[in-house]
Design a protein around this motif. Structure first.
Motif, mmCIF file in Angstrom:
data_model
loop_
_atom_site.group_PDB
_atom_site.id
_atom_site.type_symbol
_atom_site.label_atom_id
_atom_site.label_comp_id
_atom_site.label_asym_id
_atom_site.label_seq_id
_atom_site.Cartn_x
_atom_site.Cartn_y
_atom_site.Cartn_z
ATOM 1 N N VAL A 1 9.820 2.575 3.341
ATOM 2 C CA VAL A 1 10.703 2.092 2.281
ATOM 3 C C VAL A 1 10.213 2.601 0.927
ATOM 4 C CG1 VAL A 1 11.411 0.028 0.991
ATOM 5 C CG2 VAL A 1 11.500 0.030 3.489
ATOM 6 N N PHE A 2 8.905 2.483 0.688
ATOM 7 C CA PHE A 2 8.361 2.907 -0.604
ATOM 8 C C PHE A 2 8.578 4.399 -0.828
ATOM 9 C CE2 PHE A 2 5.260 4.599 -3.508
ATOM 10 C CZ PHE A 2 5.244 3.678 -4.538
ATOM 11 N N VAL A 3 8.300 5.211 0.186
ATOM 12 C CA VAL A 3 8.413 6.671 0.017
ATOM 13 C C VAL A 3 9.870 7.082 -0.224
ATOM 14 C CG1 VAL A 3 8.133 8.890 1.193
ATOM 15 C CG2 VAL A 3 6.269 7.236 1.218
ATOM 16 N N LEU B 1 1.959 6.544 5.544
ATOM 17 C CA LEU B 1 3.084 6.675 6.492
ATOM 18 C C LEU B 1 2.587 6.745 7.933
ATOM 19 C CD1 LEU B 1 5.382 9.298 4.690
ATOM 20 C CD2 LEU B 1 5.968 6.909 5.189
ATOM 21 N N GLN C 1 3.816 1.534 9.292
ATOM 22 C CA GLN C 1 4.357 0.294 8.732
ATOM 23 C C GLN C 1 5.674 0.602 8.017
ATOM 24 O OE1 GLN C 1 2.429 -2.758 8.851
ATOM 25 N NE2 GLN C 1 1.106 -1.604 10.228
ATOM 26 N N TRP C 2 6.682 -0.252 8.207
ATOM 27 C CA TRP C 2 7.983 0.033 7.586
ATOM 28 C C TRP C 2 7.895 0.024 6.063
ATOM 29 C CZ3 TRP C 2 9.985 -3.615 4.319
ATOM 30 C CH2 TRP C 2 9.562 -4.933 4.472
ATOM 31 N N GLN C 3 6.956 -0.739 5.515
ATOM 32 C CA GLN C 3 6.847 -0.818 4.057
ATOM 33 C C GLN C 3 6.526 0.546 3.434
ATOM 34 O OE1 GLN C 3 5.396 -2.999 6.162
ATOM 35 N NE2 GLN C 3 5.449 -5.069 5.344
ATOM 36 N N SER C 4 5.725 1.345 4.131
ATOM 37 C CA SER C 4 5.391 2.676 3.619
ATOM 38 C C SER C 4 6.638 3.547 3.557
ATOM 39 C CB SER C 4 4.352 3.354 4.517
ATOM 40 O OG SER C 4 3.189 2.578 4.608
#
Lengths: 138, 143
Positions: free
Chosen positions: A119-121, A110, A114-117
């Motif tokens: 979204v995943f969390v 986090l 990065q936005w992907q982190s």
């Protein structure tokens, strides 16, 4: 106070370990799992180093009657190999294999913004809350 | 796609740090360094003393990753799967680790270090399923 300080240091060590080992990068995990492709065996050394260190350290720690700053050890007591253990681990393995993220590295990543982190969390939190709907009884 | 370098030395160093973290947490607070459980039990509206150490551990985890990131070659150029896969995979990871009461750290490192049979079964299961999953997504479906 000392308890909280040591928990903080423990967390920092964990976060540094995840960054140094590269486990924060999902591609590195996926390449480890990809035995027949771009195989990157690094994870073996991370798990091996972590396990060996914990194995040795735990021997000494668990010989004591209690932790330094707590009145007792909080250790898991469950012993049964049941459907929730195996099925849950299989679903986790599926999600891990799809994304290359497990909980620790995902949280640590986090900080790289990065936005992907994120979204995943959030999805991981939703999945964990969803699991509360599963009855306690097996 | 996404070739990563084999870095056994950095992997071993990072692994030992993670192991030391687990030993310190058990020795000082009597707790297991399992990331899924520490995170999951924070997802509650009543913030108690039990939540405090969990929040502090995760704060430390974030600080550690933030401080070490710029100096760790392995923490550069992160590469992710696409949005639908991230969402589906994230839900599966959260749901599965909650049911199994542990993940790579809780079962794979701390549990195995205690010779827990549950952790051995869990670790073998998620490893095998993850390897099969990657084989299917990369070599059968060709993602």
């Amino acid at each position: 106070m000392m308890m909280r300080l040591s928990v903080l240091i423990s967390g920092v060590l964990f976060g540094v370990g995840l960054a140094v080992s590269g486990m924060v990068n999902p591609a590195k995990i996926l390449n480890f799992l990809d035995l027949t492709g771009n195989f990157d065996p690094t994870l073996i050394f991370v798990m091996g180093g972590g396990l060996l260190t914990a194995l040795i350290g735990y021997r000494f720690v668990l010989k004591r009657k209690r932790p330094l700053f707590e009145d007792r050890f909080h250790l898991p007591t469950a012993k049964d190999i049941d459907l929730k253990l195996v099925g849950g681990s299989a679903l986790f393995g599926l999600g891990w294999g799809i994304t290359g993220f497990c909980p620790g590295p995902a949280l640590a990543s986090l900080v790289y913004g990065q936005w992907q982190s994120i979204v995943f969390v959030i999805a991981m939190a939703a999945g964990a809350l969803l699991a509360k709907l599963v009855p306690q009884q097996n | 796609m996404n070739v990563t370098l084999y870095t056994p030395g950095a992997g071993l160093a990072g692994g030992i740090l993670i192991g030391l973290s687990a030993v310190l947490l058990l020795a000082s607070a009597g707790r297991i360094a399992g990331c899924s459980g520490i995170f999951r039990k924070l997802l509650t509206l009543n913030f108690t003393d039990d939540s405090a150490w969990r929040a502090i551990f995760i704060a430390g985890l974030l600080i550690g990753a933030y401080v070490a990131g710029p100096h760790a070659a392995n923490a550069q150029n992160l590469s992710f799967v696409g949005l639908p896969a991230l969402v589906i995979g994230g839900v599966l990871v959260g749901f599965g680790t909650a049911l199994a009461h542990g993940c790579t750290s809780g079962h794979g490192i701390c549990g195995l270090a205690r010779f827990s049979m549950r952790s051995l079964v869990a670790t073998c299961t998620f490893m095998v399923v993850a390897i099969i999953t990657v084989f299917i997504t990369r070599h059968v479906l060709g993602g």
